[in-house]
Design a protein around this motif. Structure first.
Motif, PDB file in Angstrom:
ATOM      1  N   SER A   1      49.787  -7.321   3.109  1.00  0.00           N
ATOM      2  CA  SER A   1      50.168  -8.026   1.882  1.00  0.00           C
ATOM      3  C   SER A   1      51.274  -9.053   2.113  1.00  0.00           C
ATOM      4  O   SER A   1      51.785  -9.628   1.171  1.00  0.00           O
ATOM      5  CB  SER A   1      50.580  -7.039   0.796  1.00  0.00           C
ATOM      6  OG  SER A   1      51.675  -6.289   1.214  1.00  0.00           O
TER       7      SER A   1
ATOM      8  N   GLU B   1      46.448 -12.405  -2.637  1.00  0.00           N
ATOM      9  CA  GLU B   1      46.534 -11.756  -3.947  1.00  0.00           C
ATOM     10  C   GLU B   1      47.990 -11.519  -4.340  1.00  0.00           C
ATOM     11  O   GLU B   1      48.374 -11.700  -5.493  1.00  0.00           O
ATOM     12  CB  GLU B   1      45.776 -10.421  -3.922  1.00  0.00           C
ATOM     13  CG  GLU B   1      45.426  -9.979  -5.317  1.00  0.00           C
ATOM     14  CD  GLU B   1      44.636  -8.685  -5.333  1.00  0.00           C
ATOM     15  OE1 GLU B   1      44.631  -7.993  -4.307  1.00  0.00           O
ATOM     16  OE2 GLU B   1      44.060  -8.375  -6.372  1.00  0.00           O
ATOM     17  N   ALA B   2      48.787 -11.150  -3.333  1.00  0.00           N
ATOM     18  CA  ALA B   2      50.212 -10.943  -3.600  1.00  0.00           C
ATOM     19  C   ALA B   2      50.855 -12.240  -4.072  1.00  0.00           C
ATOM     20  O   ALA B   2      51.661 -12.242  -5.000  1.00  0.00           O
ATOM     21  CB  ALA B   2      50.910 -10.431  -2.341  1.00  0.00           C
TER      22      ALA B   2
ATOM     23  N   GLU C   1      44.998  -9.619   1.225  1.00  0.00           N
ATOM     24  CA  GLU C   1      45.920  -9.088   0.232  1.00  0.00           C
ATOM     25  C   GLU C   1      47.136 -10.001   0.031  1.00  0.00           C
ATOM     26  O   GLU C   1      47.683 -10.054  -1.053  1.00  0.00           O
ATOM     27  CB  GLU C   1      46.363  -7.680   0.633  1.00  0.00           C
ATOM     28  CG  GLU C   1      46.509  -6.799  -0.590  1.00  0.00           C
ATOM     29  CD  GLU C   1      46.743  -5.350  -0.242  1.00  0.00           C
ATOM     30  OE1 GLU C   1      47.455  -5.074   0.733  1.00  0.00           O
ATOM     31  OE2 GLU C   1      46.215  -4.489  -0.957  1.00  0.00           O
ATOM     32  N   TYR C   2      47.537 -10.733   1.081  1.00  0.00           N
ATOM     33  CA  TYR C   2      48.730 -11.568   0.871  1.00  0.00           C
ATOM     34  C   TYR C   2      48.440 -12.742  -0.049  1.00  0.00           C
ATOM     35  O   TYR C   2      49.338 -13.251  -0.712  1.00  0.00           O
ATOM     36  CB  TYR C   2      49.375 -12.022   2.183  1.00  0.00           C
ATOM     37  CG  TYR C   2      48.485 -12.702   3.181  1.00  0.00           C
ATOM     38  CD1 TYR C   2      47.980 -11.999   4.264  1.00  0.00           C
ATOM     39  CD2 TYR C   2      48.173 -14.049   3.071  1.00  0.00           C
ATOM     40  CE1 TYR C   2      47.179 -12.603   5.208  1.00  0.00           C
ATOM     41  CE2 TYR C   2      47.379 -14.670   4.016  1.00  0.00           C
ATOM     42  CZ  TYR C   2      46.885 -13.939   5.075  1.00  0.00           C
ATOM     43  OH  TYR C   2      46.090 -14.552   6.000  1.00  0.00           O
TER      44      TYR C   2
ATOM     45  N   PHE D   1      52.614  -3.939  -3.363  1.00  0.00           N
ATOM     46  CA  PHE D   1      51.282  -3.636  -2.878  1.00  0.00           C
ATOM     47  C   PHE D   1      51.255  -2.438  -1.942  1.00  0.00           C
ATOM     48  O   PHE D   1      52.271  -2.034  -1.371  1.00  0.00           O
ATOM     49  CB  PHE D   1      50.702  -4.853  -2.166  1.00  0.00           C
ATOM     50  CG  PHE D   1      50.270  -5.911  -3.126  1.00  0.00           C
ATOM     51  CD1 PHE D   1      48.963  -5.995  -3.543  1.00  0.00           C
ATOM     52  CD2 PHE D   1      51.192  -6.804  -3.646  1.00  0.00           C
ATOM     53  CE1 PHE D   1      48.575  -6.952  -4.445  1.00  0.00           C
ATOM     54  CE2 PHE D   1      50.815  -7.769  -4.551  1.00  0.00           C
ATOM     55  CZ  PHE D   1      49.494  -7.845  -4.948  1.00  0.00           C
TER      56      PHE D   1
END
Lengths: 323, 294
Positions: free
Chosen positions: A97, B188-189, B185-186, A91
């Protein structure tokens, strides 16, 4: 099959309040095994969406994706999980992320635990090995991501992506959030890993110098469509699409006295919501004429391995038919 | 390389130390530890009331009603001349049990509903939240009254009735907190890695959505103890001779002007409990967050 990934006419539309947003429109490309395809374009041109759609983080609207010779366009939940062992993602933002509540070891162990690859002592060993591979010191085993700098965090992200030994990794601007000095380290690390593990990358970025360094092929996108696709060295010497020309002219040269002629883009960006049957670059293109506003150009192989979508590519570049 | 090899044994020692890390962070927080000490004392009172006060909390001394604190009655006596200290100590058991049990039930159900609604969204969210809206539309007291009236007057029913009133708040708080975490985002990760929805909710979403839930636990606890008093006020709370802080408070309400101490002691007991759980909850929330400096 020498092509690991083959994408045909991939489309991804998003429903918005103002209408259908064409994020990725009719994009086709192939990536040979062990190679890197660089995808470049300005912000909002759909490069990230393309990457995410390929690995099924977004559901595609239509089109076909062939991975390793198998059609993976429509997979169920079960197949998808099996598929993700082979396709991973790195990412963009290493600050957001990574789950802030997990330590480095937990973060790296996560994929191994999800796929029940190993446990106990073996898991610990594998995690340490992975940390070693990506260059993370073992004393960071119990650290948390917020204690580390951007480069180290991105190394965690890479270790996570590598944990399942995938064949294909989508790298979504993996270095754009990092300092320039660390960018080089990470890029080199990724190249070493590619050689070592025969990885295939889809490398999304807006940084032309980075993409030149790492890619074998480059695809330029504009508003969800492919405008030009060819070998990465070729694009720096022989570019045919007016947008690619302008894009590369915008790359700064690190020399004070050298002045180069720049073709600047003027005009408004076409709205990606309900675009009509026209060339999407037409409104900003200096060469645009009647046909550009009436018909969407299709991609043509101008010379072997060099695809361009432009009605006037031959006139602009003084090329002959069937060169 | 040599150096890294040496550090391996240290890692083994530290491996399962996440709990110890949390404990260490918690112990550094003095106010939180103070809260824990009060909770500890309350639990002791709840476990051993007959050893710490009189064995019988119903002994009446009608000649000595409403007396102030004295050597014989440390905190004075109530309207029937019963020893206030004894009743407060015994009341600790009832109030803490009902309060904790009802909050635990409400928390378990509310957090589950809220997480599912927030994480999946869409139709499920709409259905679950409309159910919660129905619960919210009925005043807690009225809900309690109707349930106790329908199912009879016992501690179990009381716990259930109060828990039901708290579910709405828990699911609302959880849902909004989950929604903010869901799109990070994590998460999604994790999805890109191949984690299942259950795993994402349990290991990614909930730990990061915990802070407001812990705050809700502490506020609900106070509310629940006071709710019992509300039900006692209309005669549906804990049956008569059993001492309970809320009912003691509401009994004393009528004579508050003449004997203010009557309302003060049970009030202090409730306040102290709520205060202790608040301190404890805040400390716990901070200790669970590794981002805060040790």
């Amino acid at each position: 099959m020498s092509n690991l990934l083959e994408v045909k006419n991939l489309k991804k539309y998003f429903k918005t309040n103002r209408g259908l947003l064409h994020a990725v429109d009719d994009v086709s490309f192939t990536i040979p095994r062990g190679k890197t395809l660089g995808i470049v374009g300005e912000s909002g041109c759909g490069k990230s969406t393309l990457g995410r759609t390929v690995i099924h983080l977004h559901e595609k609207t239509s089109g076909q994706i062939l991975f390793d010779g198998k059609d993976i366009s429509d997979v169920d939940k079960h197949q998808l999980k099996a598929l993700r062992e082979d396709m991973q993602m790195i990412f963009q933002d290493p600050f957001s992320s990574l789950n802030p509540r997990m330590s480095v070891s937990q973060l790296i162990a996560e994929p191994l635990l999800i796929y029940k690859k190993c446990s106990g002592k073996e898991l610990e060993q594998t995690v340490m090995q992975l940390m070693d591979t990506v260059g993370l010191a073992q004393r960071l085993y119990n650290s948390y991501p917020h204690e580390l700098d951007g480069g180290r965090r991105q190394r965690i992200g890479i270790a996570r992506a590598l944990a399942l030994s995938p064949k294909f990794i989508v790298c979504d601007e993996p270095v754009s959030a990092l300092d320039v000095s660390i960018q080089a380290q990470i890029i080199n690390l990724m190249q070493d890993l590619q050689e070592e593990h025969q990885l295939t990358y889809m490398f999304i970025t807006h940084d032309m110098s980075v993409v030149r360094h790492i890619s074998d092929d480059i695809m330029v996108m504009y508003l969800g469509m492919m405008v030009e696709c060819c070998d990465s060295e070729e694009i720096f010497h022989n570019r045919f699409h007016p947008y690619t020309k302008a894009l590369l002219d915008a790359v700064p040269i690190p020399q004070v006295r050298e002045k180069k002629e720049r073709r600047l883009i003027k005009g408004e960006i076409t709205s990606p919501i309900h675009p009509g049957d026209e060339c999407r670059f037409a409104k900003r293109c200096p060469y645009a004429d009647q046909i550009c506003f009436e018909k969407t150009p299709v991609s043509e192989e101008i010379c072997p391995g060099h695809f361009v979508s432009c009605h006037h590519v031959r006139e602009i570049n003084h090329l002959q038919e069937n060169k | 390389m040599e150096k890294e090899k040496q550090s391996t044994p240290v890692i083994h020692k530290k491996k399962n130390s996440q709990f110890r890390n949390i404990l260490r962070r918690f112990m550094k927080n003095q106010t939180a530890v103070f809260g824990l000490v009060i909770i500890f004392l309350l639990v002791i009172f709840a476990l051993f009331p007959s050893q710490l006060s009189h064995a019988d909390y119903t002994v009446q001394d009608l000649a000595n009603r409403y007396s102030g604190p004295s050597a014989e009655h440390w905190l004075g006596t109530d309207e029937l001349g019963r020893d206030m200290y004894t009743r407060i100590v015994w009341g600790c058991r009832t109030s803490l049990t009902i309060g904790l049990a009802s909050v635990a039930i409400a928390c378990a159900i509310g957090v589950t509903l809220g997480t599912l609604a927030g994480y999946f969204g869409g139709v499920l969210d709409n259905v679950l939240m409309r159910i919660v809206d129905i619960l919210m539309a009925v005043p807690n007291l009225l809900l309690g009254i109707s349930i106790v009236a329908a199912l009879g007057n016992s501690i179990t029913v009381l716990v259930f009735a109060i828990a039901l009133g708290n579910i709405a708040a828990f699911s609302r708080v959880t849902r909004s907190s989950v929604i903010t975490v869901r799109d990070t985002e994590y998460v999604e990760a994790a999805r890109a890695t191949g984690a299942s929805d259950g795993r994402i909710m349990w290991k990614y979403v909930l730990p990061n959505a915990l802070a407001p839930i812990i705050v809700q636990v502490t506020t609900s606890l106070a509310g629940s103890i006071l709710n019992i008093s509300g039900l006692s006020f209309v005669g549906l709370g804990v049956p008569a001779p059993t001492p309970e802080w809320g009912s003691m408070l509401s009994n004393a309400r009528t004579i508050m002007r003449d004997y203010p101490l009557q309302i003060m002691f049970p009030g202090i007991a409730i306040m102290l409990t709520v205060f202790a759980f608040n301190l404890f909850g805040d400390g716990l929330r901070d200790a669970l967050d590794p981002r805060l400096k040790n």
